[in-house]
Scaffold this active site. Structure first.
Site: not given
Ligand SMILES: NC(=O)C1=CN([C@@H]2O[C@H](COP(=O)(O)OP(=O)(O)OC[C@H]3O[C@@H](n4cnc5c(N)ncnc54)[C@H](O)[C@@H]3O)[C@@H](O)[C@H]2O)C=CC1
Ligand SMILES: O=C(O)C(=O)COP(=O)(O)O
Length: 322
Positions: A231, A260, A279
């Site tokens: 993010r 964004e 993104h």
């Molecule tokens: N760029 C994209 O298209 C996408 C981005 N994301 C983002 O990816 C991120 C991770 O997603 P998931 O793995 O599914 O989440 P998740 O909830 O499975 O894992 C996140 C982890 O981060 C840890 N965490 C919290 N604060 C922290 C810190 N200060 N330092 C290190 N670790 C910390 C938590 O304890 C947790 O284990 C989210 O922010 C999500 O929104 C998710 C999907 C798509």
């Molecule tokens: O699934 C998520 O959290 C994502 O980051 C995917 O992209 P979006 O949030 O839909 O712009």
């Protein structure tokens, strides 16, 4: 129950239509993003399927019939989850639709940076022929990759990075130093920052604003690269711009930014050692289809009084699939 898809960027809603029609659930597609648009256009629904629409406390107050908000995605940054709890609104997401895609995208950006592909591509296409511009490049199996956030995506990324031959270390406040989680050894934040040749961020934005700022950049190796497919906001972009310009770190790749689409006049994009993507780390045709199917199916389950698979908040008396 009635469903409204408040907003949807995807090309079509055939999958959602099929799933909701088969269940006999009435639904409408709107194009509402702001609080005002949602309040004006989306009244009368029990369930919202949302992409970027802002579901604030004001929205919940104005639309008291709302019972369930499910997001196309993992992050629920646009939904006020605490207010939802107060208003008895269940919030849901789809946490497992694009774990491979995000890990792959982060990995692709990291490899491009470490092998200097981005830089040599530009140089060679302008009829330069000189690999020494890429110097130094180092052997992957002698480098350390740090994963900040060892949740679903972080662990997946760690596995893939380890398969390539990197030593992998991870930091996560929920995990104990010295433990091994999958392919990664859990270390302190300070060790992650100072030992890594590449750091990939996989933590949520909530509670982590400016986690990577000037002070942290100063602790990183000056050749290290930073990847953010989590993010915007986790990295202080002004500090990153300065760190890239002054060679405090070696490079960065951002799939997520503070604003964004990004602010067109931001000086950060002048940096040659910066890669950006819009993104899109989550995206593949397969992930998009899975996401659409899952939000629609979750809505059907909620409408039929069945437990949902992916609750974000836990309401008293709520029904969850464990
Ligand atoms: N760029 C994209 O298209 C996408 C981005 N994301 C983002 O990816 C991120 C991770 O997603 P998931 O793995 O599914 O989440 P998740 O909830 O499975 O894992 C996140 C982890 O981060 C840890 N965490 C919290 N604060 C922290 C810190 N200060 N330092 C290190 N670790 C910390 C938590 O304890 C947790 O284990 C989210 O922010 C999500 O929104 C998710 C999907 C798509
Ligand atoms: O699934 C998520 O959290 C994502 O980051 C995917 O992209 P979006 O949030 O839909 O712009």
């Amino acid at each position: 129950m009635k469903v409204i898809i408040t907003d949807c960027d995807h090309e079509n809603i055939d999958i959602e239509t099929k799933v909701l029609n088969e269940a006999g659930i009435e639904f409408e597609l709107k194009c509402a993003r702001t609080e005002e648009e949602v309040i004006e256009q989306c009244g009368g629904a029990d369930i919202f399927i949302v992409q970027y629409a802002r579901i604030s406390e004001k929205v919940m107050e104005a639309l008291p019939e709302l019972k369930y908000v499910v997001r196309y995605g993992v992050g629920v940054d646009t939904v006020d989850v605490e207010a939802a709890e107060r208003h008895g609104v269940q919030v849901g997401n789809v946490p497992d639709y694009g774990m491979n895609e995000v890990a792959d995208h982060a990995l692709a950006m990291m490899l491009m940076l470490l092998r200097k592909v981005y830089m040599m591509d530009r140089f060679t296409k302008s009829f330069g022929w000189d690999y020494t511009k890429a110097i130094p490049v180092h052997r992957f199996c002698e480098q350390t990759v740090g994963v900040a956030g060892m949740g679903r995506i972080g662990r997946n990324f760690a596995k893939k990075a380890s398969a390539i031959g990197f030593r992998v270390i991870g930091y996560d406040p929920q995990m104990k130093q010295g433990d091994r989680i999958g392919e990664a050894e859990i270390v302190s934040f300070e060790d992650l920052v100072s030992q890594s040749d590449a750091i990939s961020l996989h933590c949520p934005a909530d509670g982590n604003r400016d986690l990577f700022d000037w002070k942290v950049f100063e602790q990183m190796k000056d050749s290290a690269v930073l990847i953010n497919a989590a993010r915007g906001g986790i990295i202080n972009e002004q500090d990153l711009d300065k760190a890239l310009r002054e060679g405090i770190i070696g490079g960065a790749a951002l799939d997520c930014m503070n604003s964004e689409p990004m602010a067109p006049d931001s000086p950060i994009f002048e940096n040659e050692n910066l890669i950006v993507t819009p993104h899109m780390a989550w995206y593949s045709e397969e992930a998009a289809m899975e996401l659409k199917r899952k939000v629609a199916k979750e809505s059907v389950r909620f409408a039929q009084g069945l437990p949902i698979h992916y609750p974000v908040n836990r309401l008293e008396g709520g029904r969850y699939y464990e």
